[in-house]
Design a protein around this motif. Structure first.
Motif, PDB file in Angstrom:
ATOM      1  N   UNK A 263     -16.079   9.813 -26.741  1.00 64.98           N
ATOM      2  CA  UNK A 263     -16.462   9.393 -28.101  1.00 64.98           C
ATOM      3  C   UNK A 263     -16.968   7.947 -28.098  1.00 64.98           C
ATOM      4  N   UNK A 264     -16.304   7.073 -27.324  1.00 62.57           N
ATOM      5  CA  UNK A 264     -16.711   5.662 -27.267  1.00 62.57           C
ATOM      6  C   UNK A 264     -18.106   5.511 -26.666  1.00 62.57           C
ATOM      7  N   UNK A 265     -18.405   6.294 -25.662  1.00 61.61           N
ATOM      8  CA  UNK A 265     -19.725   6.227 -25.022  1.00 61.61           C
ATOM      9  C   UNK A 265     -20.816   6.653 -25.991  1.00 61.61           C
ATOM     10  N   UNK A 266     -20.513   7.608 -26.854  1.00 62.05           N
ATOM     11  CA  UNK A 266     -21.500   8.111 -27.814  1.00 62.05           C
ATOM     12  C   UNK A 266     -21.767   7.127 -28.947  1.00 62.05           C
ATOM     13  N   UNK A 267     -20.826   6.207 -29.212  1.00 60.37           N
ATOM     14  CA  UNK A 267     -20.912   5.357 -30.408  1.00 60.37           C
ATOM     15  C   UNK A 267     -21.221   3.902 -30.047  1.00 60.37           C
ATOM     16  N   UNK A 268     -22.208   3.690 -29.222  1.00 55.31           N
ATOM     17  CA  UNK A 268     -22.574   2.329 -28.826  1.00 55.31           C
ATOM     18  C   UNK A 268     -23.185   1.573 -30.018  1.00 55.31           C
ATOM     19  N   UNK A 269     -22.890   0.265 -30.103  1.00 57.69           N
ATOM     20  CA  UNK A 269     -23.495  -0.609 -31.102  1.00 57.69           C
ATOM     21  C   UNK A 269     -24.555  -1.467 -30.440  1.00 57.69           C
ATOM     22  N   UNK A 270     -25.577  -1.855 -31.214  1.00 54.61           N
ATOM     23  CA  UNK A 270     -26.578  -2.773 -30.668  1.00 54.61           C
ATOM     24  C   UNK A 270     -26.016  -4.196 -30.644  1.00 54.61           C
ATOM     25  N   UNK A 271     -26.732  -5.104 -30.001  1.00 59.44           N
ATOM     26  CA  UNK A 271     -26.224  -6.466 -29.799  1.00 59.44           C
ATOM     27  C   UNK A 271     -25.907  -7.185 -31.114  1.00 59.44           C
ATOM     28  N   UNK A 272     -26.782  -7.182 -32.126  1.00 57.79           N
ATOM     29  CA  UNK A 272     -26.432  -7.885 -33.374  1.00 57.79           C
ATOM     30  C   UNK A 272     -25.135  -7.355 -34.004  1.00 57.79           C
ATOM     31  N   UNK A 273     -24.940  -6.048 -33.967  1.00 58.11           N
ATOM     32  CA  UNK A 273     -23.723  -5.494 -34.559  1.00 58.11           C
ATOM     33  C   UNK A 273     -22.499  -5.834 -33.712  1.00 58.11           C
TER      34      UNK A 273
ATOM     35  N   UNK B 266     -22.140  -8.562 -31.875  1.00 61.73           N
ATOM     36  CA  UNK B 266     -21.873  -9.981 -32.108  1.00 61.73           C
ATOM     37  C   UNK B 266     -21.220 -10.202 -33.472  1.00 61.73           C
ATOM     38  N   UNK B 267     -21.704  -9.511 -34.471  1.00 60.19           N
ATOM     39  CA  UNK B 267     -21.105  -9.649 -35.801  1.00 60.19           C
ATOM     40  C   UNK B 267     -19.667  -9.172 -35.843  1.00 60.19           C
ATOM     41  N   UNK B 268     -19.403  -8.077 -35.147  1.00 57.93           N
ATOM     42  CA  UNK B 268     -18.038  -7.528 -35.146  1.00 57.93           C
ATOM     43  C   UNK B 268     -17.053  -8.431 -34.421  1.00 57.93           C
ATOM     44  N   UNK B 269     -17.548  -9.224 -33.458  1.00 57.56           N
ATOM     45  CA  UNK B 269     -16.653 -10.098 -32.703  1.00 57.56           C
ATOM     46  C   UNK B 269     -16.323 -11.395 -33.443  1.00 57.56           C
ATOM     47  N   UNK B 270     -16.994 -11.661 -34.562  1.00 57.38           N
ATOM     48  CA  UNK B 270     -16.737 -12.905 -35.296  1.00 57.38           C
ATOM     49  C   UNK B 270     -15.317 -12.934 -35.865  1.00 57.38           C
ATOM     50  N   UNK B 271     -14.867 -11.806 -36.409  1.00 57.15           N
ATOM     51  CA  UNK B 271     -13.546 -11.750 -37.043  1.00 57.15           C
ATOM     52  C   UNK B 271     -12.419 -12.000 -36.047  1.00 57.15           C
ATOM     53  N   UNK B 272     -12.349 -11.277 -34.922  1.00 60.55           N
ATOM     54  CA  UNK B 272     -11.268 -11.557 -33.977  1.00 60.55           C
ATOM     55  C   UNK B 272     -11.349 -12.959 -33.388  1.00 60.55           C
ATOM     56  N   UNK B 273     -12.558 -13.494 -33.227  1.00 63.03           N
ATOM     57  CA  UNK B 273     -12.694 -14.853 -32.698  1.00 63.03           C
ATOM     58  C   UNK B 273     -12.078 -15.863 -33.646  1.00 63.03           C
ATOM     59  N   UNK B 274     -12.302 -15.694 -34.934  1.00 59.94           N
ATOM     60  CA  UNK B 274     -11.712 -16.608 -35.914  1.00 59.94           C
ATOM     61  C   UNK B 274     -10.191 -16.539 -35.875  1.00 59.94           C
ATOM     62  N   UNK B 275      -9.633 -15.326 -35.782  1.00 59.59           N
ATOM     63  CA  UNK B 275      -8.179 -15.187 -35.700  1.00 59.59           C
ATOM     64  C   UNK B 275      -7.634 -15.848 -34.430  1.00 59.59           C
ATOM     65  N   UNK B 276      -8.338 -15.664 -33.316  1.00 60.31           N
ATOM     66  CA  UNK B 276      -7.882 -16.255 -32.061  1.00 60.31           C
ATOM     67  C   UNK B 276      -7.902 -17.780 -32.137  1.00 60.31           C
ATOM     68  N   UNK B 277      -8.966 -18.344 -32.693  1.00 65.93           N
ATOM     69  CA  UNK B 277      -9.049 -19.796 -32.817  1.00 65.93           C
ATOM     70  C   UNK B 277      -7.939 -20.336 -33.706  1.00 65.93           C
TER      71      UNK B 277
END
Length: 404
Positions: free
Chosen positions: A357-367, A369-380
């Motif tokens: 299922x994970x292989x079938x649901x790949x996101x493009x680079x902009x998506x 990068x956008x999705x990683x903003x939230x966890x990065x803020x929590x980590x910082x």
């Protein structure tokens, strides 16, 4: 499919052992699986399962830029199709490199009792209990439950426990209470100290003895408590055996096992009665009546915050004074439960479905990068909070030094 399984440590522990065993099962289903992690005790287990091992560079503060680059290099050079990261540090190290930059699908497993907010919410997440899944589903895109699986062939009742008992120095008339555990300050220490103290007050006529099988940073503190218990009783009622890479004999020798998570499940596979250890004073025997509790929250629990010494002493005393046939029945009940619900083959098949299922649901680079903003803020925010705590502790220490 070529899969890279990333581990945060190769020390003996439930999360790592589960990861290696399921990886081997997935390999048996026709996939190529490589184990990635720092060198450690479980390296030999990887070899025994016939899996390839790639050693990680020395640990840095997670997420380590060096590990981010190293995982990305392995993914690129070995043409990895999917990364499966266990626990939060490898998850972020894989996310910032191989996933974000190269677009390789990433699946995350967290078998801790809490999922940190900085574990990316858009990635497929596997947890070990329905209770944790229910907490995470409102906040995450995709949450799966794979209860810690057990190899029920390798972990099975033995006809004659005598050799195992003799190897561990257990007398024929002793009731052996066994704990197989990493001796870690987090999660484990409180319960192990409570069990050690409990041995002081248990009726000497029961001839009950606690064997703690494992090693870790808390060993010295537990040994000190064991020495005190032995001195007060005037006999060796608590023994620390050290670590056993293959604890088969420890489970085989036991009359009763105390433990949590995969250790409790392995004991059940050996048809041993189990008292489940948690935190904050939680102790509860496994019975047909208590099984629904553990199926919901895992073989773990949180108590009311009071000292659990009395609870574990009462549970062990009850099991120690009961008819041995009843202990046998409890053990057989545990064995049936593991075989029916926690088999390694079922976990392997479930995991490969998640991969597909994970292989079938790949996101493009902009998506991505956008999705990683939230966890990065929590980590910082988390790291900033830690830095403030360290700074405050340093000022307090400096002030105390100037006053002396």
């Amino acid at each position: 499919m070529r899969i890279l399984t990333c581990l945060h440590t190769m020390e003996i522990g439930g999360s790592q052992i589960n990861a290696i065993e399921i990886a081997a099962t997935v390999a048996g289903l026709g996939h190529e699986v490589i184990i990635y992690g720092p060198d450690g005790e479980l390296r030999s287990m990887v070899d025994e399962w016939g899996l390839e091992f790639v050693q990680a560079p020395p640990k840095g503060e997670a997420p380590s830029p060096r590990n981010v680059a190293a995982i990305a290099d392995v993914v690129r050079h070995r043409r990895i199709d999917l990364v499966h990261a266990y626990e939060w540090a490898p998850s972020l190290e894989a996310a910032y490199g191989a996933y974000l930059r190269q677009g390789v699908p990433l699946v995350v497993t967290v078998l801790s009792m809490e999922v940190p907010a900085w574990v990316p919410r858009h990635l497929p997440l596997i947890v070990g209990t329905e209770q944790i899944a229910a907490q995470e589903r409102p906040h995450r895109t995709e949450v799966h439950v794979i209860e810690p699986p057990i190899d029920t062939d390798a972990n099975a009742p033995v006809t004659d426990p005598g050799p195992a008992r003799r190897a561990l120095g257990i007398a024929a008339d002793e009731i052996a209470v066994v704990s197989v555990s990493r001796l870690a300050a987090a999660l484990k220490l409180e319960g192990l100290l409570a069990a050690t103290r409990a041995m002081i007050g248990i009726d000497p006529a029961l001839r009950m003895r606690l064997l703690i099988v494992g090693d870790g940073e808390a060993r010295a503190e537990i040994q000190q408590a064991a020495d005190k218990a032995n001195a007060e009783r005037g006999a060796e009622v608590v023994t620390l055996t050290g670590a056993m890479l293959d604890p088969h004999d420890a489970y085989a020798a036991a009359d009763i096992v105390i433990g949590m998570g995969s250790s409790a499940l392995r004991a059940m596979a050996f048809a041993k009665p189990v008292v489940v250890q948690g935190e904050q004073g939680f102790w509860l025997p496994l019975t047909p009546q208590t099984l629904p509790v553990f199926l919901d929250q895992g073989f773990y629990g949180l108590g009311d915050g009071t000292d659990g010494t009395g609870r574990v002493a009462a549970a062990l005393t009850e099991l120690g004074t009961t008819d041995p046939r009843q202990r046998t029945e409890l053990g057989e009940f545990g064995r049936r439960t593991v075989v029916e619900r926690f088999s390694l083959q079922a976990a392997g098949r479930r995991q490969t479905d998640i991969y597909a299922r994970a292989v079938e649901q790949r996101l493009n680079l902009p998506r991505r990068a956008g999705a990683m903003a939230h966890p990065t803020a929590h980590l910082l925010n988390f790291k900033a909070s830690l830095a403030r705590q360290r700074f405050a502790a340093g000022r307090t220490a400096a002030g105390s030094g100037s006053d002396s």
